[in-house]
Design a protein around this motif. Structure first.
Motif, PDB file in Angstrom:
ATOM      1  N   ASP A 248       0.826  -1.205   0.000  1.00  0.00           N
ATOM      2  CA  ASP A 248       0.000   0.000   0.000  1.00  0.00           C
ATOM      3  C   ASP A 248       0.867   1.265   0.000  1.00  0.00           C
ATOM      4  N   LEU A 249       1.950   1.250   0.746  1.00  0.00           N
ATOM      5  CA  LEU A 249       2.828   2.417   0.820  1.00  0.00           C
ATOM      6  C   LEU A 249       3.479   2.688  -0.547  1.00  0.00           C
ATOM      7  N   VAL A 250       3.940   1.654  -1.226  1.00  0.00           N
ATOM      8  CA  VAL A 250       4.555   1.829  -2.543  1.00  0.00           C
ATOM      9  C   VAL A 250       3.535   2.397  -3.530  1.00  0.00           C
ATOM     10  N   VAL A 251       2.315   1.851  -3.518  1.00  0.00           N
ATOM     11  CA  VAL A 251       1.285   2.313  -4.446  1.00  0.00           C
ATOM     12  C   VAL A 251       0.911   3.759  -4.166  1.00  0.00           C
ATOM     13  N   ARG A 252       0.663   4.087  -2.887  1.00  0.00           N
ATOM     14  CA  ARG A 252       0.285   5.452  -2.530  1.00  0.00           C
ATOM     15  C   ARG A 252       1.361   6.455  -2.924  1.00  0.00           C
ATOM     16  N   THR A 253       2.613   6.102  -2.667  1.00  0.00           N
ATOM     17  CA  THR A 253       3.710   7.013  -2.960  1.00  0.00           C
ATOM     18  C   THR A 253       3.859   7.231  -4.462  1.00  0.00           C
ATOM     19  N   ARG A 254       3.739   6.160  -5.223  1.00  0.00           N
ATOM     20  CA  ARG A 254       3.887   6.275  -6.662  1.00  0.00           C
ATOM     21  C   ARG A 254       2.741   7.091  -7.272  1.00  0.00           C
TER      22      ARG A 254
END
Length: 258
Positions: A248-254
């Motif tokens: 979730d963190l990778v997706v949100r950041t991207r």
């Protein structure tokens, strides 16, 4: 955003933030690793900087692939600096692979550059630590010991002790600690290790003098046994628990950067 400038000064390091300004990709964090993190830098030690950058979406879905790992070397204030960063996705995957290196980089107290994403990664770090991280430190110790036997140098010998103590401490407490002088306060080790740290301060490639090879080998073997026992008795889980949160963190950041 930069923090812990006083810790950098305490480690004998200058302000390093301006040197990062010329980077092409957004930098999510950069910390000091290597001998400075481990507490046994020499006067001629280079500075190992490690961190995470964020590739733009076009570099991930287009024909021109971005560099997942980027390396840069330069000199500042008479110091040789070596910066290696991974894209956020690659770094997250490494975190899930029982990789002690990336955890030490992420959790290094010698912070040169930080961000909100860095803070979130730090918060998620306990969820990737497992009992299997002992394998990483056991293998690292064996590699450094083999190097010490070939060269007789202090650096690989100190790393042998450092990574064994880090592994033992991690199995016992669930806490990543890479600073050898601090580890010596928590894990029993041969008394001469502190003397070796002082010797290492003189020269990066100094030799380990006046040591009985049989005694040192016996001491290292004992620490391997202690690590085995600590892994057997650890309360750490067998698998990471932060997979979904890291995703979730990778997706949100991207998405936020698109």
């Amino acid at each position: 955003m930069t923090i812990h400038a006083e810790r950098l000064r305490g480690a004998g390091l200058p302000e390093l933030t301006p040197a990062l300004a010329q980077r092409g990709q957004p930098l999510l964090f950069a910390t000091v690793s290597g001998a400075h993190l481990c507490g046994f830098p020499s006067r001629d030690s280079d500075v190992d900087l490690r961190g995470v950058h964020l590739l733009p979406l076009a570099d991930l879905i287009g024909l021109r692939e971005g560099e997942e790992t980027q390396t840069r070397m330069w000199e500042q204030d008479g110091l040789e600096l070596d910066l290696v960063t991974h894209d956020l996705l690659k770094f997250a995957r490494l975190m899930l692979r029982r990789n002690g290196y990336v955890l030490e980089q992420l959790l290094s107290p010698l912070v040169v550059h930080t961000s909100g994403v860095h803070a979130q990664l730090v918060d998620l770090a306990p969820g990737v630590i497992t009992g299997h991280h002992a394998h990483h430190y056991r293998g690292f110790a064996r590699t450094q010991w083999e190097l010490y036997e070939k060269t007789g140098e202090l650096k690989p010998l100190l790393y042998t002790f450092r990574v064994l103590l880090t592994g033992i401490h991690l199995m016992r407490t669930g806490t990543v600690e890479a600073h050898l002088p601090t580890l010596l306060e928590h894990v029993t080790a041969p008394g001469y290790v502190r003397d070796l740290i002082h010797e290492k301060a003189v020269a990066e490639h100094g030799l380990a003098m006046d040591l009985d090879p049989r005694r040192v080998r016996a001491d290292v073997d004992v620490l391997h046994e202690v690590l085995d026992d600590a892994q057997r008795d650890t309360r750490l889980p067998g698998e990471p628990t932060a997979y979904d949160a890291l995703h979730d963190l990778v997706v949100r950041t991207r998405v936020a950067a698109a």
